[in-house]
Write an enzyme that holds these catalytic residues in place. Structure first.
Site, short mmCIF file in Angstrom:
data_model
loop_
_atom_site.label_atom_id
_atom_site.label_comp_id
_atom_site.label_asym_id
_atom_site.label_seq_id
_atom_site.Cartn_x
_atom_site.Cartn_y
_atom_site.Cartn_z
N CYS A 2 0.82 -1.22 0.00
CA CYS A 2 0.00 0.00 0.00
C CYS A 2 0.85 1.27 0.00
CB CYS A 2 -0.88 0.05 1.24
SG CYS A 2 -1.92 -1.38 1.42
N ARG A 27 5.11 0.40 -5.92
CA ARG A 27 5.04 -0.45 -4.73
C ARG A 27 4.12 -1.65 -4.93
NH1 ARG A 27 6.74 2.17 -0.10
NH2 ARG A 27 5.24 1.13 1.24
N TRP A 75 -2.90 -2.66 -1.63
CA TRP A 75 -2.50 -4.02 -1.99
C TRP A 75 -3.26 -4.92 -1.02
CZ3 TRP A 75 0.07 -8.33 0.02
CH2 TRP A 75 0.61 -9.21 -0.92
N ASN A 101 -1.69 1.63 5.76
CA ASN A 101 -0.80 0.62 5.17
C ASN A 101 -0.38 -0.29 6.32
OD1 ASN A 101 1.29 -0.84 4.07
ND2 ASN A 101 2.66 0.91 3.77
N GLY A 102 -0.67 -1.58 6.21
CA GLY A 102 -0.31 -2.51 7.29
C GLY A 102 -1.45 -3.46 7.58
N GLU A 488 18.31 -16.31 -9.82
CA GLU A 488 17.87 -14.94 -10.03
C GLU A 488 17.27 -14.77 -11.45
OE1 GLU A 488 17.17 -12.53 -8.31
OE2 GLU A 488 17.32 -10.76 -9.57
N LYS A 492 13.48 -13.57 -12.21
CA LYS A 492 13.15 -12.41 -13.06
C LYS A 492 12.12 -12.82 -14.11
CE LYS A 492 14.29 -9.88 -11.20
NZ LYS A 492 15.00 -9.71 -9.99
N GLU A 495 8.57 -13.56 -12.53
CA GLU A 495 7.82 -12.46 -11.92
C GLU A 495 7.30 -11.44 -12.93
OE1 GLU A 495 9.99 -10.15 -9.02
OE2 GLU A 495 11.81 -10.28 -10.19
N HIS A 511 19.16 -35.00 -11.10
CA HIS A 511 18.40 -35.54 -9.97
C HIS A 511 16.92 -35.17 -10.06
CE1 HIS A 511 22.15 -36.77 -8.15
NE2 HIS A 511 22.62 -35.59 -8.51
N LYS A 610 6.59 -3.83 -4.42
CA LYS A 610 8.02 -3.49 -4.36
C LYS A 610 8.56 -3.61 -2.95
CE LYS A 610 11.88 -2.05 -6.05
NZ LYS A 610 12.61 -3.08 -6.79
C1 F6R Z 1 12.40 -9.66 -7.07
C2 F6R Z 1 12.18 -8.77 -5.98
C3 F6R Z 1 11.82 -9.34 -4.65
C4 F6R Z 1 12.62 -8.63 -3.55
C5 F6R Z 1 12.16 -9.10 -2.16
C6 F6R Z 1 12.99 -8.48 -1.06
O1 F6R Z 1 12.75 -8.98 -8.23
O2 F6R Z 1 12.25 -7.59 -6.12
O3 F6R Z 1 12.04 -10.70 -4.61
O4 F6R Z 1 13.97 -8.88 -3.74
O5 F6R Z 1 10.82 -8.77 -1.99
O6 F6R Z 1 12.88 -7.10 -1.06
P1 F6R Z 1 13.92 -6.19 -0.32
O7 F6R Z 1 15.23 -6.37 -0.99
O8 F6R Z 1 13.39 -4.80 -0.47
O9 F6R Z 1 13.97 -6.64 1.11
#
Ligand code: F6R
Length: 615
Positions: A2, A27, A75, A101-102, A488, A492, A495, A511, A610
């Site tokens: 949020c 976000r 959110w 937010n929360g 990673e 990417k 997501e 395996h 985010k």
């Molecule tokens: C993936 C991504 C998330 C963040 C995760 C941790 O692209 O952005 O997996 O890496 O939510 O977020 P932070 O680094 O802000 O603690």
């Protein structure tokens, strides 16, 4: 998650709030709303969907004038994303209006008590319960809004950043924070409220960041009054001057923030080592390490806690620290660590990695580690964030604002900081020769140029993306330092393009995952010359014999993998421990192009946020 925006001053609030909400779109959210005070009335508009939908709806349906207002991107946690559950929420009398937010964890019992006292609820949210609790207290205790908010917050369990105002006293907004971020922009006779500084940076560089369990009464034309939520302690607010500028949070000619951020990596890596990596003096300067050197050198082990991409950076760090410093390292998902009664003691050093510095699980893991006596070091990007404040010491990545939900430059700058830390500790521990140390420093210094060079493969990567954009699955394989890169790369892709992807250590393929390989399956193999090359070539052969489609990320001049793969992407050679900083670049580009070709919302993928401020 949020996003919160508020305004009180002499400007028209609506445009400030809408623009602010757009700045917070990164976000992640599913609905949005705004409430404006005008001429004795609160005009409220909310909708499922995007801020653009909210703007269009508000322009049609409500009076837009007013110099005080609040806005929100939601959110969904409690209740599905729809118009009714969107914020702001009115209290039953219609006098109070709130954004939040929360999560209020004990909302159900409070709601029950309020229903027994005659309150009714329109939404399924915990937030509507909170605003009515505030109203109930205000009425029964005959107190001002600020006091009612304080009493209410002492009754709730959970996390919040809230902003609330009263139709009958429309010259103040009351805000409070616990667990979720809240900043107050201090302008000239005007105040802005936001989840981070991006909504108000074009109006003011001065900001107050509320600490957990602090609240503030913000009145037009008066100083902000900050106090503790618990007890009656008044706090002298610290007005911080922000270095952020508006260009940093705009797209600057790129189609998407993600692409801009991918291309910013050479500079971001440089910014991260600038001032720290001092080749001429043969040293690394890191105050956070120097001030706590003995803690690191005497550590029994290092425990890294993080989530998502930051966790992947932690895995790279595990390999580097164990290789160079010879201190055992464990890498934990913060969400598991915090709930599994881990063995932690005062000789452990915990490193928490987080771009946003607000991730709820990482914060909880930090608190737990501190309770058990460990020394906690933060690696964060957002200056002044909760994790930066909650840790004993730390080192910032200087990536600049990362707006695209998919982390890119945060990842490479985290690895940069962690590499600097490892090299520094290795030197202090006498674990590395002068010549090796010097070679690593010059290799690290050359990384931005190598990333720049790798970015030139963009057109080649886009052509490969075009061939595989309709794939349903994809495998990513790598060994050693390239194993976390494989994880990673897969993250990417899934997501932002919603293609199912898995990352594996290449040797693990036998395996299980090998069963998935057929002529439909693209397999991205990171096969750099330094990094168990011969073993990876054998893995490539195994994929080839099963007709999988091979996309090889190889060192320039490579012949063997080129002879086997369907496509290759070349990267410049670097030392093995620094390889992830380069090999990750084409994987970011691959996922970006595939997502664009599939018409996905690259910067705000569905369901993602985010900054994950709820557990
Ligand atoms: C993936 C991504 C998330 C963040 C995760 C941790 O692209 O952005 O997996 O890496 O939510 O977020 P932070 O680094 O802000 O603690």
């Amino acid at each position: 998650m949020c996003g919160i925006v508020g305004y009180i001053g002499e400007r028209e609030a609506f445009p400030v709030i809408i623009k602010g909400l757009q700045r917070l779109e990164y976000r992640g959210y599913d609905s949005a709303g705004v409430a404006l005070y005008n001429d004795g009335k609160i005009n409220l508009c909310k909708t499922k969907g995007k801020v653009a939908d909210l703007k269009a709806k508000a322009e049609q349906e409500v009076v837009l004038g007013g110099k005080i207002g609040i806005g929100h991107t939601r959110w969904a946690t409690h209740g599905e994303p729809n118009d009714v559950n969107a914020h702001p929420h009115y209290s039953n009398s219609g006098d109070l209006v709130i954004i939040h937010n929360g999560i209020i964890e004990n909302y159900a019992s409070i709601k029950e008590a309020l229903i027994a006292r005659g309150y009714h609820f329109e939404s399924d949210t915990d937030t509507e319960v909170l605003v009515n609790l505030i109203e109930d207290i205000k009425k029964n205790e005959k107190v001002k809004l600020g006091k009612a908010v304080q009493i209410a917050l002492n009754q709730v369990v959970g996390a919040y950043a809230i902003a609330v105002f009263d139709r009958t006293k429309p010259d103040e907004i009351v805000v409070a924070k616990l667990g979720s971020p809240l900043a107050i922009g201090v302008g000239d006779n005007e105040y802005f409220i936001a989840s981070d500084a991006s909504p108000f940076i074009e109006y003011t560089n001065n900001a107050i960041y509320l600490e957990d369990e602090q609240m503030a009464v913000i009145k037009k034309g008066r100083d902000v009054k900050v106090r503790q939520v618990k007890g009656d302690k008044v706090v002298n607010p610290y007005v911080q001057e922000l270095k952020l500028n508006i260009e940093q949070i705009e797209k600057g000619g790129y189609d998407h923030f993600m692409l801009k951020e991918i291309y910013e990596q050479p500079e971001a890596i440089k910014d991260t080592y600038r001032g720290r990596l001092r080749i001429n003096d043969g040293i690394i300067k890191m105050a956070g390490i120097e001030d706590n050197l003995q803690k690191f050198l005497n550590a029994n082990r290092i425990i890294i806690v993080a989530c998502g991409t930051s966790w992947h950076a932690g895995l790279v760090a595990e390999y580097i620290i164990e290789e160079l410093v010879r201190i055992p390292v464990e890498v934990e998902y913060a969400s598991e660590f915090r709930y599994r009664n881990p063995v932690i003691n005062k000789n452990d050093v915990v490193i928490a990695i987080s771009q946003s510095g607000e991730t709820a699980d990482t914060l909880a893991a930090i608190k737990l580690s501190k309770e058990k006596g460990a020394f906690v070091f933060g690696v964060c990007n957002v200056v002044g964030s909760s994790i930066a404040r909650e840790t004993h010491a730390g080192a910032y990545t200087h990536a600049g604002p990362e707006i695209g939900v998919a982390s890119t430059k945060a990842f490479t700058t985290q690895i940069t900081v962690l590499t600097l830390m490892a090299l520094k500790l290795a030197q202090e521990k006498g674990q590395i020769s002068r010549s090796d140390f010097y070679n690593y420093l010059s290799e690290l210094e050359a990384i931005p140029e190598k990333v720049e060079q790798t970015l030139k493969s963009d057109a080649n990567v886009a052509a490969i993306a075009d061939i595989y954009k309709d794939a349903e699955n994809c495998l990513y394989l790598g060994r050693g330092y390239n194993f976390p890169v494989a994880l990673e790369g897969a993250l990417k892709l899934k997501e932002i393009s919603y293609i199912h992807a898995e990352g594996y250590p290449a040797a693990e393929m036998k395996h299980g995952p090998i069963a998935l390989i057929d002529e439909q399956m693209p397999v991205v193999v990171i096969a750099t010359r330094k990094g168990h090359y011969d073993k990876v070539v054998s893995n490539v052969q195994e994929i080839k014999s099963r007709k999988g489609k091979i996309i090889g990320v190889v060192t320039e001049g490579d012949k063997e993998v080129r002879g086997l793969a369907d496509h290759v992407i070349e990267i410049p050679e670097t030392s093995e421990i620094l390889t992830p900083l380069v090999t990750t670049i084409p994987l970011q580009l691959l996922s970006y192009h595939i997502a664009v070709m599939r018409d996905c919302n690259v910067d705000q993928p569905r369901n993602l946020a985010k900054s994950v401020t709820v557990e």
